[in-house]
Scaffold this motif. Structure first.
Motif, short mmCIF file in Angstrom:
data_model
loop_
_atom_site.label_atom_id
_atom_site.label_comp_id
_atom_site.label_asym_id
_atom_site.label_seq_id
_atom_site.Cartn_x
_atom_site.Cartn_y
_atom_site.Cartn_z
N GLY B 156 -55.72 -11.84 16.00
CA GLY B 156 -54.90 -10.74 16.50
C GLY B 156 -54.05 -11.19 17.68
N GLY B 157 -52.95 -10.49 17.89
CA GLY B 157 -52.00 -10.89 18.93
C GLY B 157 -52.61 -10.91 20.32
N THR B 158 -53.46 -9.93 20.65
CA THR B 158 -54.06 -9.89 21.98
C THR B 158 -55.08 -11.01 22.13
N SER B 159 -55.89 -11.24 21.08
CA SER B 159 -56.88 -12.32 21.12
C SER B 159 -56.19 -13.66 21.34
N LEU B 160 -55.08 -13.87 20.63
CA LEU B 160 -54.35 -15.13 20.79
C LEU B 160 -53.77 -15.24 22.20
#
Lengths: 386, 386
Positions: B156-160
């Motif tokens: 996911g974008g936030t995890s990355l």
């Protein structure tokens, strides 16, 4: 089993008979739970702190760990013993942390001199070379030596000499093989590096040149004992062999081969992959001198049946070649050949003319070892020596 | 399970409840024979004529085949389906011929566009970036971010974005990590290529950059679903994780996380490796906005417990961080921190002040899905939507 241990077994020191497996048969026994392993102790040239093992790093690097894989996967408890404990995670991983319970660090897991340094050597003996040349000619005339050719040979000097002659033919005819398999020697690595085989399947490296290649070349692939020769998995590598070069201590007129007991009746070794590769290969060739130490190698009946004659296609000696009469197709193909082809009985008679008929070895009644064929059936027993 | 299939299950179309496993739990169920597979159909980007499979060659190359490995090893019958049938032997081999019964050649095994081309992307949303930055600061202050650091994050974008901030800290402080694991993204590959991790453990490649790296770099190692997260083997990779970054659709004041059902009560996905990594990691961090679509994410009681709160160490939102009170050691370490640390109840109240308290979803009595925790115990059920 060999050396003093085998001798002790032959002399009856075990309370119950030893059970001798082939390489593939042992994997089959383990996977089918015929053989339950309580604890496996695995010598690990490199092991990380969580149990991931490889054989390519460390002072005791030995290459492929193929024979240890079924043990690691199926034993109740697995103990890795290492002289090169490294930070997590090891790379590459041949035996995964999934299977390892304990790790023991020791100063040395073995004597690296036990692996041939440099490369194993081709025989210089003219008799061995003559046999090897005949075997290579037989392979050539069999029709199997073409693009996609697959090949296995042991590490003995005569077997390697067969590889050398096969190599010459492959280069001359510009043949690209598919794979060579087995315990891999430096000589086979050279053929691979020259592009004569697309990949190698390696269950055990026989010399340091093979270890180096296994470490560095990803087409030099490892295989477990099961992938190598287990007859009850969904397809072992031996099934795809075109040609296998085998040794023998005796071979009889039914083409049964003995590599288990010596001329004194004492156990001298196990089948290893002998029966597995013989069963799998399209052309299983036994290469042997016709006599050794004044004893005939071709006899009426082998002392111990290690590998059944129905899986042996040809015997090549310095005096000539015998083709298993079951291989009518091969006899037909060779009918106009200039190869010195005889019946196995003719070869036996040649041998006996040189040595006379030796006296039968006498055994006690007591069974000291049971020879399991690769499928788990009992193919023969070894009795106590007198 | 997601999309129309999950919706159909939630609406009660199955005669018996679906059983939902975690990635590691499924491997455990297969290996323990809790889950017996009659036939496994395995999509093979490359398969040779004897069943050796890899995921790195062919027009449908997808990288690591980690999730298919337990199925291949344990199913009664295994059918490889391939759009790239190659000569024997394939190289490399991820799933061995030992396990494959049949091979079916088809025109296309799937739509390669299903794998993100190029690399997965970091969020550009300022709220997501704020959460990510706070999470990275928390990791830094936890004491875990030092040489030997190990890390996993979803795609996911936030995890990355958390990975991006962690990368900055690692570079600034010259920290060399040991490994990153999981479904691997191009972003993690970049960190690996910059020397921030010694190796990668890859169960599934999330984008083509990861596929390329898995193919070419031997320290980018594959792992099976069992090696990844099976709680009953002798040690899964998740056990060695320092930090795991997790998502949530809901999290409650006991830190239980729901990623199974959406705000309408309909199944929207499985645990994947959520519960496995949460249980294994020393610091399992849920990153989430405090509200989504005008609903609070932090609630009194999650609709469905996917991952038990006792395995979640912290929640990071754009409004602040809550530490699981069971982690007294972590609270003690952070007692002088400048991080915006609140209790989970305080975060819940902040959320509810923004959104109000939503009405409870109403379900029928009938159970449509059983949520198995990774060890095979039932952690929750999903009931039919009204």
């Amino acid at each position: 089993m060999s050396g003093p241990v085998a001798e002790a077994v032959s002399c009856g020191l075990l309370k119950y008979p030893a059970i001798m497996h082939t390489h593939g048969g042992r994997a089959r026994a383990i996977e089918s739970k015929d053989l339950r392993i309580d604890i496996a102790f695995i010598a690990a040239p490199t092991c990380d702190t969580y149990g991931n093992i490889n054989g390519v790093e460390g002072k005791s690097a030995c290459g492929s760990l193929g024979y240890a894989i079924p043990d690691a996967m199926y034993a109740e408890r697995v103990v890795a013993i290492t002289d090169n404990l490294v930070d997590y995670p090891a790379c590459p991983i041949e035996i995964s942390q999934e299977y390892v319970d304990y790790i023991v660090k020791v100063d040395a897991i073995g004597d690296p001199k036990g692996i041939v340094s440099g490369t194993t050597r081709i025989t210089k003996d003219p008799v061995g070379l003559k046999i090897a040349k005949l075997a290579a000619q037989l392979i050539d005339e069999s029709g199997l030596l073409k693009d996609g050719f697959s090949f296995q040979t042991g590490a003995g000097g005569t077997s390697l000499a067969v590889a050398a002659y096969v190599k010459d033919i492959m280069k001359r005819k510009n043949i690209k093989g598919s794979f060579a398999a087995g315990g891999i020697t430096g000589y086979i690595v050279e053929m691979f590096e020259e592009g004569l085989f697309k990949t190698l399947f390696d269950v055990q490296c026989f010399d340091l040149k093979a270890v180096e290649s296994y470490k560095n070349n990803k087409a030099h692939q490892g295989m477990s004992a099961s992938m190598y020769g287990n007859p009850h998995n969904k397809g072992a590598v031996v099934n795809n062999l075109d040609v296998m070069i085998l040794g023998a201590t005796e071979i009889d007129t039914d083409f049964n081969v003995n590599v288990t007991t010596g001329s004194n009746g004492i156990i001298m070794g196990g089948s290893g992959g002998h029966s597995d590769t013989a069963a799998g290969a399209k052309l299983a060739i036994v290469v042997t001198q016709i006599t050794k130490a004044r004893l005939p190698i071709i006899v009426d009946r082998v002392t111990t049946v290690t590998t059944p004659g129905e899986t042996i296609d040809a015997v090549v000696t310095e005096r000539g070649i015998a083709i298993n009469p079951k291989r009518k197709d091969l006899l037909e193909r060779l009918k106009d050949s200039n190869l010195p082809i005889f019946t196995i009985e003719e070869l036996k008679n040649m041998a006996e003319r040189l040595t006379g008929v030796p006296e039968k070895i006498e055994f006690d009644e007591r069974i000291v070892a049971v020879i399991e064929y690769r499928d788990g059936t009992v193919i023969d027993v070894v009795r106590q020596v007198r």
